[in-house]
Design a protein around this motif. Structure first.
Motif, PDB file in Angstrom:
ATOM      1  N   PHE A   1       0.846  -1.190   0.000  1.00  0.00           N
ATOM      2  CA  PHE A   1       0.000   0.000   0.000  1.00  0.00           C
ATOM      3  C   PHE A   1       0.882   1.240   0.000  1.00  0.00           C
ATOM      4  CE2 PHE A   1      -2.865  -3.258   1.612  1.00  0.00           C
ATOM      5  CZ  PHE A   1      -3.983  -3.017   0.835  1.00  0.00           C
ATOM      6  N   THR A   2       0.616   2.146  -0.956  1.00  0.00           N
ATOM      7  CA  THR A   2       1.507   3.268  -1.200  1.00  0.00           C
ATOM      8  C   THR A   2       0.732   4.475  -1.707  1.00  0.00           C
ATOM      9  OG1 THR A   2       3.590   3.839  -2.306  1.00  0.00           O
ATOM     10  CG2 THR A   2       2.006   2.556  -3.595  1.00  0.00           C
TER      11      THR A   2
ATOM     12  N   GLY B   1       6.614   9.890   1.417  1.00  0.00           N
ATOM     13  CA  GLY B   1       8.063   9.823   1.334  1.00  0.00           C
ATOM     14  C   GLY B   1       8.633   8.483   1.781  1.00  0.00           C
ATOM     15  N   VAL B   2       8.067   7.907   2.827  1.00  0.00           N
ATOM     16  CA  VAL B   2       8.545   6.610   3.318  1.00  0.00           C
ATOM     17  C   VAL B   2       8.287   5.532   2.263  1.00  0.00           C
ATOM     18  CG1 VAL B   2       8.343   4.875   5.146  1.00  0.00           C
ATOM     19  CG2 VAL B   2       8.218   7.294   5.721  1.00  0.00           C
ATOM     20  N   CYS B   3       7.133   5.603   1.611  1.00  0.00           N
ATOM     21  CA  CYS B   3       6.811   4.647   0.541  1.00  0.00           C
ATOM     22  C   CYS B   3       7.849   4.739  -0.577  1.00  0.00           C
ATOM     23  CB  CYS B   3       5.440   4.939  -0.059  1.00  0.00           C
ATOM     24  SG  CYS B   3       4.063   4.898   1.085  1.00  0.00           S
TER      25      CYS B   3
ATOM     26  N   VAL C   1      -0.358   4.954   5.015  1.00  0.00           N
ATOM     27  CA  VAL C   1       0.154   3.949   4.079  1.00  0.00           C
ATOM     28  C   VAL C   1       1.576   3.576   4.491  1.00  0.00           C
ATOM     29  CG1 VAL C   1      -1.322   4.459   2.108  1.00  0.00           C
ATOM     30  CG2 VAL C   1       0.760   5.760   2.420  1.00  0.00           C
ATOM     31  N   THR C   2       2.301   3.028   3.572  1.00  0.00           N
ATOM     32  CA  THR C   2       3.571   2.360   3.817  1.00  0.00           C
ATOM     33  C   THR C   2       3.277   1.131   4.662  1.00  0.00           C
ATOM     34  OG1 THR C   2       4.694   4.495   3.885  1.00  0.00           O
ATOM     35  CG2 THR C   2       6.012   2.581   4.418  1.00  0.00           C
ATOM     36  N   ARG C   3       2.560   0.215   4.047  1.00  0.00           N
ATOM     37  CA  ARG C   3       2.204  -1.058   4.666  1.00  0.00           C
ATOM     38  C   ARG C   3       2.384  -2.153   3.627  1.00  0.00           C
ATOM     39  NH1 ARG C   3      -1.483  -0.521   8.904  1.00  0.00           N
ATOM     40  NH2 ARG C   3      -1.689   1.677   9.253  1.00  0.00           N
TER      41      ARG C   3
ATOM     42  N   THR D   1       3.453  -5.396   7.747  1.00  0.00           N
ATOM     43  CA  THR D   1       4.415  -4.370   8.145  1.00  0.00           C
ATOM     44  C   THR D   1       3.737  -3.011   8.194  1.00  0.00           C
ATOM     45  OG1 THR D   1       5.179  -3.693   5.939  1.00  0.00           O
ATOM     46  CG2 THR D   1       6.286  -5.591   6.958  1.00  0.00           C
ATOM     47  N   ARG D   2       4.421  -2.087   8.851  1.00  0.00           N
ATOM     48  CA  ARG D   2       3.985  -0.687   8.893  1.00  0.00           C
ATOM     49  C   ARG D   2       5.250   0.161   8.917  1.00  0.00           C
ATOM     50  NH1 ARG D   2       2.432   3.748   7.762  1.00  0.00           N
ATOM     51  NH2 ARG D   2       1.498   5.168   9.246  1.00  0.00           N
ATOM     52  N   LEU D   3       5.308   1.127   8.025  1.00  0.00           N
ATOM     53  CA  LEU D   3       6.481   1.979   7.818  1.00  0.00           C
ATOM     54  C   LEU D   3       7.620   1.152   7.234  1.00  0.00           C
ATOM     55  CD1 LEU D   3       6.214   4.249  10.968  1.00  0.00           C
ATOM     56  CD2 LEU D   3       5.557   4.797   8.626  1.00  0.00           C
ATOM     57  N   PHE D   4       8.780   1.743   7.097  1.00  0.00           N
ATOM     58  CA  PHE D   4       9.917   1.050   6.509  1.00  0.00           C
ATOM     59  C   PHE D   4      11.044   1.025   7.523  1.00  0.00           C
ATOM     60  CE2 PHE D   4      13.805   1.354   3.663  1.00  0.00           C
ATOM     61  CZ  PHE D   4      13.860   0.002   3.418  1.00  0.00           C
TER      62      PHE D   4
END
Length: 175
Positions: free
Chosen positions: A63-64, A69-71, A137-139, A153-156
């Motif tokens: 998911f993005t 920015g993290v994505c 997002v970023t999952r 996951t969540r974040l990077f």
């Protein structure tokens, strides 16, 4: 269970709404071990299919959004360390662009250099099957060949990312 039902009935009576769905860590509405909610995938390039059509494959939903920015930071790692290594072993990676038009998703593809498919998620309806719509997002959601969620996951975070890779490639080794 009877007490929970009574509480839900009381809340419904007072507010006119049903009881909220269980919410887990990081705003997820699903957990490891759950069957992945099914939905129709509409890729940016026009291909349409259901998630359930991918049974028999290990699937990674990423998911993005272009504004994330993290994505953007994570996507090249997914491309190089997961997609390129796993695509010929039965892995399906699908980026799911949250609530943006195709043009934005295409710009995101180009700017990050990814080659895995990107799907559109108007209204964040697909996202809403997996997490609270107000959650970020970023999952990543990893799904086994039978359609069960095996990792979230969540974040990077590099340590979590490496653990996710281990889970993916261990699952790909199973036949």
């Amino acid at each position: 269970m009877k007490l929970i039902t009574s509480i839900c009935l009381a809340i419904f009576t007072l507010t006119g709404s049903v009881c909220a769905q269980q919410v887990y860590e990081h705003g997820y509405k699903v957990k490891v071990g759950d069957k992945a909610p099914d939905f129709t995938i509409n890729e940016v390039e026009g291909k349409t299919y259901k998630l359930s059509d991918l049974r028999g494959h290990v699937v990674m939903l990423q998911f993005t959004a272009s504004w994330c920015g993290v994505c953007r930071r994570e996507m090249p790692f997914i491309e190089k360390e997961i997609w390129q290594r796993g695509k010929d072993k039965g892995l399906k990676v699908i980026g799911i662009d949250r609530d943006e038009p195709a043009e934005k998703a295409k710009e995101l593809i180009k700017s990050t250099g990814i080659t895995y498919p990107m799907a559109l998620d108007p209204g964040a309806d697909i996202f809403g099957l997996y997490a609270l719509k107000k959650a970020g997002v970023t999952r990543n959601v990893i799904i086994d060949r039978k359609g069960k969620i095996i990792f979230l996951t969540r974040l990077f975070k590099r340590e979590e990312f490496d653990k996710m890779k281990e889970v993916i490639f261990r699952e790909l080794e199973k036949k």
